[in-house]
Design a protein around this motif. Structure first.
Motif, PDB file in Angstrom:
ATOM      1  N   PRO A   1       0.837  -1.208   0.000  1.00 47.59           N
ATOM      2  CA  PRO A   1       0.000   0.000   0.000  1.00 47.59           C
ATOM      3  C   PRO A   1       0.870   1.255   0.000  1.00 47.59           C
ATOM      4  N   GLN A   2       0.393   2.274  -0.683  1.00 49.52           N
ATOM      5  CA  GLN A   2       1.097   3.550  -0.716  1.00 49.52           C
ATOM      6  C   GLN A   2       0.139   4.672  -1.068  1.00 49.52           C
TER       7      GLN A   2
ATOM      8  N   ARG B   1      -3.222  10.079  -5.229  1.00 51.13           N
ATOM      9  CA  ARG B   1      -3.475   8.667  -5.523  1.00 51.13           C
ATOM     10  C   ARG B   1      -3.212   7.818  -4.283  1.00 51.13           C
ATOM     11  N   VAL B   2      -4.089   6.847  -4.078  1.00 54.50           N
ATOM     12  CA  VAL B   2      -3.933   5.855  -3.017  1.00 54.50           C
ATOM     13  C   VAL B   2      -3.894   4.485  -3.687  1.00 54.50           C
ATOM     14  N   GLU B   3      -2.861   3.698  -3.370  1.00 58.72           N
ATOM     15  CA  GLU B   3      -2.765   2.336  -3.888  1.00 58.72           C
ATOM     16  C   GLU B   3      -2.935   1.372  -2.726  1.00 58.72           C
TER      17      GLU B   3
ATOM     18  N   ILE C   1      -5.627  -0.729   6.666  1.00 57.75           N
ATOM     19  CA  ILE C   1      -4.820  -0.258   5.529  1.00 57.75           C
ATOM     20  C   ILE C   1      -5.528   0.913   4.837  1.00 57.75           C
ATOM     21  N   ALA C   2      -6.817   0.736   4.529  1.00 56.92           N
ATOM     22  CA  ALA C   2      -7.571   1.778   3.821  1.00 56.92           C
ATOM     23  C   ALA C   2      -7.614   3.068   4.635  1.00 56.92           C
TER      24      ALA C   2
ATOM     25  N   LEU D   1       4.343   7.814   0.039  1.00 53.52           N
ATOM     26  CA  LEU D   1       4.706   7.040   1.228  1.00 53.52           C
ATOM     27  C   LEU D   1       4.284   5.597   1.027  1.00 53.52           C
ATOM     28  N   ILE D   2       5.254   4.684   1.124  1.00 55.55           N
ATOM     29  CA  ILE D   2       4.992   3.267   0.938  1.00 55.55           C
ATOM     30  C   ILE D   2       4.957   2.589   2.296  1.00 55.55           C
ATOM     31  N   ASP D   3       3.885   1.877   2.563  1.00 58.89           N
ATOM     32  CA  ASP D   3       3.711   1.279   3.878  1.00 58.89           C
ATOM     33  C   ASP D   3       4.188  -0.168   3.911  1.00 58.89           C
ATOM     34  N   ALA D   4       5.467  -0.376   3.682  1.00 61.21           N
ATOM     35  CA  ALA D   4       6.055  -1.707   3.790  1.00 61.21           C
ATOM     36  C   ALA D   4       6.758  -1.820   5.142  1.00 61.21           C
TER      37      ALA D   4
END
Length: 199
Positions: free
Chosen positions: A100-101, A114-116, A131-132, A195-198
Motif C-alpha cells: 500500500p502507498q 493517488r492511493v494504492e 490499511i484503507a 509514502l509506501i507502507d512496507a
C-alpha cells in the motif's frame, strides 16, 4: 394599515414617509437558522468536502467504506464522499499487487492524489480496513509514525498483523482538524511525497 388611514389633510409628505418607514421596521426580522449544538455557523462553512473514486479498487470496497466512515466520524473540518460517476475525484483509489502507498496531502478540492491499496500487505496478514484508513490518513496530510503502537493509525505496518485499529487517535484527529480548520483558502499545498507502507 391602508395608506388612506395614514394620509390625512394637512399631513406633510415627509411625515408620511416617516410613518411608512416606522411601519416597515416594526415587524421583527426572521432569526437566522441555529447552528447544530456546539458548532458555529462559521465552522459549518469551513468544512472541506473531498471526493474519492474507488472504481478501480475491486475487492476493497467494504474496507474503503469503513475507513471513510471512521474518518468522517472522527473529524469535522473535512468530509469524505464517494464521487458520482463521471465527476473528478480528489482521491483516486486503486487496487494493486504491491505494498500500500499514498501521496502525502493534505489534498484540497480541485487537486488529485493517488492511493494504492496493495494486496501484498493483505497476503502477509494485515487488516484491509486499517490499511484503507491509514492510506486515507496520508491523503489528509498525516505522515507515518513508525515504529508505533496499534493505537496510532499512522503507525501502519509497524503495529503488526494482529492490529486491526482503523480509528485515528486524538493527536491524529487534531492534526487533520488543524490542517482543514480554516477551509480551502488557508489550506497548505499537499506535500506530494509518495509514502509506501512496507515493514
Amino acid at each position: 394599515m391602508p395608506l388612506g388611514t395614514w394620509f390625512k389633510a394637512g399631513t406633510s409628505a415627509a411625515a408620511l414617509v416617516l410613518a411608512m418607514a416606522g411601519a416597515a421596521t416594526a415587524a421583527p426580522a426572521p432569526a437566522p437558522a441555529p447552528a447544530p449544538a456546539g458548532e458555529s455557523s462559521a465552522a459549518q462553512a469551513a468544512v472541506v468536502t473531498l471526493r474519492y473514486d474507488d472504481s478501480r479498487a475491486g475487492g476493497w470496497e467494504a474496507a474503503i467504506a469503513a475507513g471513510v466512515a471512521s474518518w468522517n466520524a472522527n473529524v469535522s473540518n473535512v468530509h469524505l464522499v464517494e464521487a458520482a460517476p463521471g465527476t473528478v475525484a480528489e482521491i483516486v483509489i486503486v487496487a494493486t499487487t504491491g505494498w500500500p502507498q499514498a501521496t502525502l496531502g493534505p489534498v484540497r478540492p480541485g487537486r488529485q492524489v493517488r492511493v494504492e491499496l496493495g494486496s501484498q500487505a493483505v497476503d502477509q496478514g494485515y487488516d484491509k480496513t486499517r490499511i484503507a484508513a491509514h492510506e486515507m490518513g496520508h491523503s489528509l496530510g498525516l505522515p507515518d509514525t513508525k515504529p508505533g503502537p496499534c493505537s496510532q493509525l499512522m503507525s501502519g505496518s509497524s503495529a503488526g498483523t494482529a492490529c486491526t485499529n482503523a480509528t485515528p487517535n486524538a493527536a491524529e484527529r487534531s492534526r487533520v482538524q488543524s490542517a482543514y480548520a480554516s477551509g480551502i483558502a488557508a489550506l497548505v499545498p499537499a506535500d506530494g511525497r509518495i509514502l509506501i507502507d512496507a515493514p
